[in-house]
Motif scaffolding. Structure first.
Motif, PDB file in Angstrom:
ATOM      1  N   PHE A 495       0.929  -1.165   0.054  1.00  0.00           N
ATOM      2  CA  PHE A 495       0.042  -0.142  -0.079  1.00  0.00           C
ATOM      3  C   PHE A 495       0.763   1.148  -0.146  1.00  0.00           C
ATOM      4  N   THR A 496       2.047   1.124  -0.438  1.00  0.00           N
ATOM      5  CA  THR A 496       2.833   2.157  -0.216  1.00  0.00           C
ATOM      6  C   THR A 496       3.028   3.223  -1.614  1.00  0.00           C
ATOM      7  N   GLU A 497       3.173   4.488  -1.388  1.00  0.00           N
ATOM      8  CA  GLU A 497       3.225   5.397  -2.453  1.00  0.00           C
ATOM      9  C   GLU A 497       3.964   4.664  -3.612  1.00  0.00           C
ATOM     10  N   GLU A 498       5.371   4.404  -3.137  1.00  0.00           N
ATOM     11  CA  GLU A 498       6.173   3.589  -4.282  1.00  0.00           C
ATOM     12  C   GLU A 498       5.834   2.663  -5.023  1.00  0.00           C
ATOM     13  N   HIS A 499       4.874   1.651  -4.137  1.00  0.00           N
ATOM     14  CA  HIS A 499       4.568   0.352  -4.681  1.00  0.00           C
ATOM     15  C   HIS A 499       3.190   0.795  -5.668  1.00  0.00           C
ATOM     16  N   MET A 500       2.479   1.650  -5.245  1.00  0.00           N
ATOM     17  CA  MET A 500       1.398   2.109  -6.178  1.00  0.00           C
ATOM     18  C   MET A 500       1.824   2.825  -7.584  1.00  0.00           C
ATOM     19  N   LYS A 501       2.835   3.475  -7.334  1.00  0.00           N
ATOM     20  CA  LYS A 501       3.486   4.156  -8.756  1.00  0.00           C
ATOM     21  C   LYS A 501       4.064   2.893  -9.729  1.00  0.00           C
ATOM     22  N   LYS A 506       2.894  -0.097 -14.800  1.00  0.00           N
ATOM     23  CA  LYS A 506       2.453  -1.342 -15.181  1.00  0.00           C
ATOM     24  C   LYS A 506       1.361  -0.984 -16.154  1.00  0.00           C
ATOM     25  N   TYR A 507       0.229  -0.306 -15.723  1.00  0.00           N
ATOM     26  CA  TYR A 507      -0.767  -0.400 -16.076  1.00  0.00           C
ATOM     27  C   TYR A 507      -0.816   0.690 -17.467  1.00  0.00           C
ATOM     28  N   GLU A 508       0.040   1.582 -17.453  1.00  0.00           N
ATOM     29  CA  GLU A 508       0.421   2.597 -18.694  1.00  0.00           C
ATOM     30  C   GLU A 508       1.170   1.663 -19.531  1.00  0.00           C
ATOM     31  N   GLU A 509       2.092   0.952 -19.068  1.00  0.00           N
ATOM     32  CA  GLU A 509       2.812   0.185 -20.199  1.00  0.00           C
ATOM     33  C   GLU A 509       1.809  -1.086 -20.803  1.00  0.00           C
ATOM     34  N   SER A 581      -2.968 -12.574 -30.766  1.00  0.00           N
ATOM     35  CA  SER A 581      -3.637 -12.215 -32.024  1.00  0.00           C
ATOM     36  C   SER A 581      -2.578 -11.753 -33.028  1.00  0.00           C
ATOM     37  N   LYS A 582      -3.227 -11.452 -34.151  1.00  0.00           N
ATOM     38  CA  LYS A 582      -2.487 -11.077 -35.359  1.00  0.00           C
ATOM     39  C   LYS A 582      -1.730  -9.775 -34.962  1.00  0.00           C
ATOM     40  N   GLU A 583      -2.145  -9.022 -33.928  1.00  0.00           N
ATOM     41  CA  GLU A 583      -1.663  -7.612 -33.860  1.00  0.00           C
ATOM     42  C   GLU A 583      -0.820  -7.786 -32.638  1.00  0.00           C
ATOM     43  N   GLY A 584      -0.539  -9.057 -32.039  1.00  0.00           N
ATOM     44  CA  GLY A 584       0.320  -9.376 -30.937  1.00  0.00           C
ATOM     45  C   GLY A 584      -0.252  -9.101 -29.626  1.00  0.00           C
ATOM     46  N   TRP A 585      -1.472  -9.336 -29.080  1.00  0.00           N
ATOM     47  CA  TRP A 585      -2.034  -9.072 -27.924  1.00  0.00           C
ATOM     48  C   TRP A 585      -2.434 -10.342 -27.176  1.00  0.00           C
ATOM     49  N   ILE A 586      -2.156 -10.451 -26.029  1.00  0.00           N
ATOM     50  CA  ILE A 586      -2.805 -11.512 -24.979  1.00  0.00           C
ATOM     51  C   ILE A 586      -3.749 -11.030 -24.272  1.00  0.00           C
ATOM     52  N   CYS A 587      -5.136 -11.492 -24.176  1.00  0.00           N
ATOM     53  CA  CYS A 587      -6.120 -10.822 -23.312  1.00  0.00           C
ATOM     54  C   CYS A 587      -6.064 -11.920 -22.115  1.00  0.00           C
ATOM     55  N   ASP A 588      -6.016 -11.354 -20.974  1.00  0.00           N
ATOM     56  CA  ASP A 588      -5.998 -11.959 -19.617  1.00  0.00           C
ATOM     57  C   ASP A 588      -6.984 -11.431 -18.626  1.00  0.00           C
ATOM     58  N   GLY A 589      -7.974 -12.023 -18.148  1.00  0.00           N
ATOM     59  CA  GLY A 589      -8.940 -11.533 -17.225  1.00  0.00           C
ATOM     60  C   GLY A 589      -9.382 -10.322 -17.671  1.00  0.00           C
ATOM     61  N   ASP A 590      -9.440  -9.042 -17.211  1.00  0.00           N
ATOM     62  CA  ASP A 590     -10.030  -8.035 -17.604  1.00  0.00           C
ATOM     63  C   ASP A 590      -9.165  -6.934 -18.463  1.00  0.00           C
ATOM     64  N   VAL A 591      -8.158  -7.364 -18.937  1.00  0.00           N
ATOM     65  CA  VAL A 591      -7.168  -6.480 -19.641  1.00  0.00           C
ATOM     66  C   VAL A 591      -6.536  -7.349 -20.927  1.00  0.00           C
ATOM     67  N   CYS A 592      -6.145  -6.383 -21.821  1.00  0.00           N
ATOM     68  CA  CYS A 592      -5.342  -7.070 -22.822  1.00  0.00           C
ATOM     69  C   CYS A 592      -3.904  -6.284 -22.854  1.00  0.00           C
ATOM     70  N   HIS A 593      -2.882  -7.176 -23.144  1.00  0.00           N
ATOM     71  CA  HIS A 593      -1.473  -6.750 -23.246  1.00  0.00           C
ATOM     72  C   HIS A 593      -0.754  -7.075 -24.072  1.00  0.00           C
ATOM     73  N   LYS A 594       0.407  -6.352 -24.427  1.00  0.00           N
ATOM     74  CA  LYS A 594       1.332  -6.872 -25.661  1.00  0.00           C
ATOM     75  C   LYS A 594       1.885  -8.146 -25.120  1.00  0.00           C
ATOM     76  N   ALA A 595       1.760  -9.327 -26.326  1.00  0.00           N
ATOM     77  CA  ALA A 595       2.712 -10.474 -25.979  1.00  0.00           C
ATOM     78  C   ALA A 595       4.033 -10.291 -25.946  1.00  0.00           C
TER      79      ALA A 595
END
Length: 595
Positions: A495-501, A506-509, A581-595
């Motif tokens: 729950f620290t500020e550093e951890h949340m940053k 990760k979400y931005e990436e 996918s063709k564009e290189g995505w992996i969908c996992d749970g609620d989000v999709c991210h680059k493979a």
């Protein structure tokens, strides 16, 4: 009779006879049954008052409107017409009997419904004011009457603008007299009925105490304020308090003033509501501080009085900066024991059905049929990350949040034992506490423990559930742990500020490469990639966090997975879910991210 119109009601001139009459009626009624021809309203300003007896806000506003109406109606150019939303004729008659103006007969539901539609009534009380030609002067009549009363007459745009400019000028040129003196009064009153000239208060620091006699929070705060007031008087400080009572019952006002040592504006003085508006009152109790020069020093020091008492005087910016430094030093020195230990209250309680628990403590409490509550010294928890969980069985949001917290608790404990949760109950009785705590795997303060009040005050617990995180040193990490658990679950630990940053990074990436906007078959408008704390996906009806493809206009959300999956399938019908996918995505749970 009023018929639905597509023209903007603000810009057209309405034929008063046409919108108020029907094919069978050309009159309105008074509460004694007298019929008044609609033609007699020609040349007058008309207030169409949409209201109902079952509506609490309506019943509170109607007496205010009656008072304004009685003053204005003598001019002969203003009338009010009651448009009832009551459920039956008996309720209508009972409510209308308290009104000095006209009404559309309750039996004419067609005209009443037509007016609702014509003026787009979405809530009550609602007051539309028409000028002499039937043009809408304002559909904010309720707000104008509440704010300006008779002084808002004739309710034109120019008059309201003039009133606002006067208020701004008054703030710039503010003095104690401009605040407390009215055209008919230059004094305040004491509990024994004496009139004290406002001029005697000039040069003092003055607290304007906005209060309601039966308000729980005002009742709790007043004794604390009395102590501060009496101590300051004892120290011969140049300080006074003036009660600004918002009570509409004279007995309540007298009881309030009779129980305090300070002064007050007279009961039902028009300045009370005017000052509430002037200082933009938003909560009770409020203690506004006016400096010796008549200028506002602080818009509300009630919280400072609760926290610091007499030490907050003279309530200047310099004093608050000094107190902030003191608080900062206290927070830096804070330990778990300084937070949770008070006198001989140096323990929390846990539950365990084993014999080891019996042997571990001499102080046992029976719990249900088989379990035992036992004491755990606070010292045993030092060095752990602690969540203080302010909650109650009677609170629906608390019950809804509990499974999320329980899941996160088990996951965190499985990885790291240097973690604990302590339940701090706001339950109303022991049985409710027992039932709620029985479903929790963590520790608690005993029901009714006096430490609960001091902890609620320290951490400013104004609503529940609330989750405060304390780090291994005992210092406060965050008071927003509830939101962090809701969004990130166990991943929010520690729950620290550093951890949340790091989590944010990760979400931005994760979102890199996602389109900023897209079209989807489930929604007619373009969807925009948006940061959303928590939402429900309109595609799969499951909860989502952090990223959404959103239509703000329609409050429509899709998980990135749901939004991007369609695009993926369109481009490659053979692509499989959970694989690149063709564009290189992996969908996992609620989000999709680059493979």
């Amino acid at each position: 009779m009023a018929d639905a119109q597509t023209t903007d009601t603000q810009t057209v001139s309405h034929d008063i006879h046409n919108i108020l009459s029907s094919s069978e009626r050309d009159f309105l009624i008074r509460n004694d049954g007298e019929q008044v021809k609609i033609e007699s309203l020609k040349g007058k300003k008309i207030g169409l008052y949409f209201s109902a007896s079952w509506c609490g806000p309506c019943k509170r506003f109607t007496p205010v409107l009656v008072e304004v109406y009685n003053e204005i109606s003598s001019k002969g150019d203003f009338e009010v017409v009651f448009v009832s939303a009551d459920k039956d004729d008996e309720a209508f008659k009972g409510y209308f009997s308290k009104m000095p103006w006209l009404a559309i007969p309750f039996s004419d539901s067609e005209t009443r419904d037509g007016l609702d539609e014509l003026f787009k009534v979405r809530g009550i009380p609602y007051l539309v004011i028409l000028d002499e030609n039937g043009k809408v002067l304002t559909d904010s009549g309720v707000e104008i009457i509440r704010e300006y009363g008779v002084e808002g007459y004739p309710f034109t745009e120019e008059k309201i603008k003039e009133m606002k400019e006067e208020e701004e000028r008054a703030k710039r040129e503010q003095s104690l007299k401009s605040i407390l003196v009215s055209k008919s009064r230059d004094y305040v009153v004491s509990s024994d009925g004496k009139k004290i000239p406002v001029s005697e208060l000039e040069g003092k620091t003055v607290g304007l105490f906005f209060s309601l006699h039966l308000n729980k929070y005002c009742a709790e705060f007043t004794p604390q304020l009395i102590k501060v007031y009496e101590k300051l008087r004892e120290n011969r400080e140049n300080f006074e308090i003036v009660l600004i009572s918002l009570d509409d019952n004279e007995e309540s006002f007298k009881e309030s003033l009779g129980s305090v040592p300070w002064l007050a504006l007279p009961f039902n003085d028009k300045s009370c509501q005017k000052l509430a508006r002037y200082f933009e009152l938003s909560t009770l109790p409020t203690l506004v501080i006016i400096g010796p020069d008549g200028k506002t020093l602080n818009s509300n020091v009630a919280e400072a009085v609760e926290e610091h008492g007499v030490e907050a005087f003279p309530f200047t910016p310099e004093k608050f900066a000094e107190l902030a430094e003191i608080e900062k030093a206290k927070e830096a020195a804070q330990t778990l024991e300084s937070v949770l230990v008070s006198g001989d209250r140096h323990f929390v309680i846990g539950k365990d059905g084993s014999k080891l628990a019996m042997q571990a403590s001499f102080d046992l409490f029976t719990y249900d049929d088989f379990n035992l509550l036992f004491q755990i010294p606070v010292s045993d928890l030092v060095g752990k990350t602690i969540l203080l969980y302010f909650s109650a069985h009677w609170c629906p949001p608390c019950r809804a949040f509990l499974p999320k917290l329980t899941e996160a608790y088990h996951k965190i404990k499985a990885k790291n034992e240097a973690f604990e949760v302590i339940f701090i109950s706001s339950d109303r009785d022991q049985a409710s506490f027992d039932e709620f705590f029985s479903g929790m795997p963590w520790l608690a303060l005993p029901f009714g423990d006096p430490r609960k009040a001091s902890l609620s005050k320290k951490f400013k617990v104004y609503g529940i559930p609330m989750l405060v995180a304390l780090g291994p040193t005992g210092r406060t990490v965050t008071k927003e742990a509830r939101n962090l658990i809701s969004v990130h679950g166990a991943d929010a630990y520690p729950f620290t500020e550093e951890h949340m940053k790091n989590i944010e990074a990760k979400y931005e990436e994760m979102a890199k490469g996602w389109p900023e906007k897209l079209k989807h078959a489930l929604h007619e408008h373009e969807l925009v990639r948006t940061r959303r704390t928590i939402y429900t996906c309109d595609g799969c009806d499951k909860e989502g966090h952090m990223w959404s493809f959103n239509c703000e206009e329609c409050d429509f959300d899709l998980h990135p997975k749901c939004a991007l999956e369609e695009d993926k399938e369109t481009k490659d019908d053979d692509a499989k879910e959970e694989k690149p996918s063709k564009e290189g995505w992996i969908c996992d749970g609620d989000v999709c991210h680059k493979a």
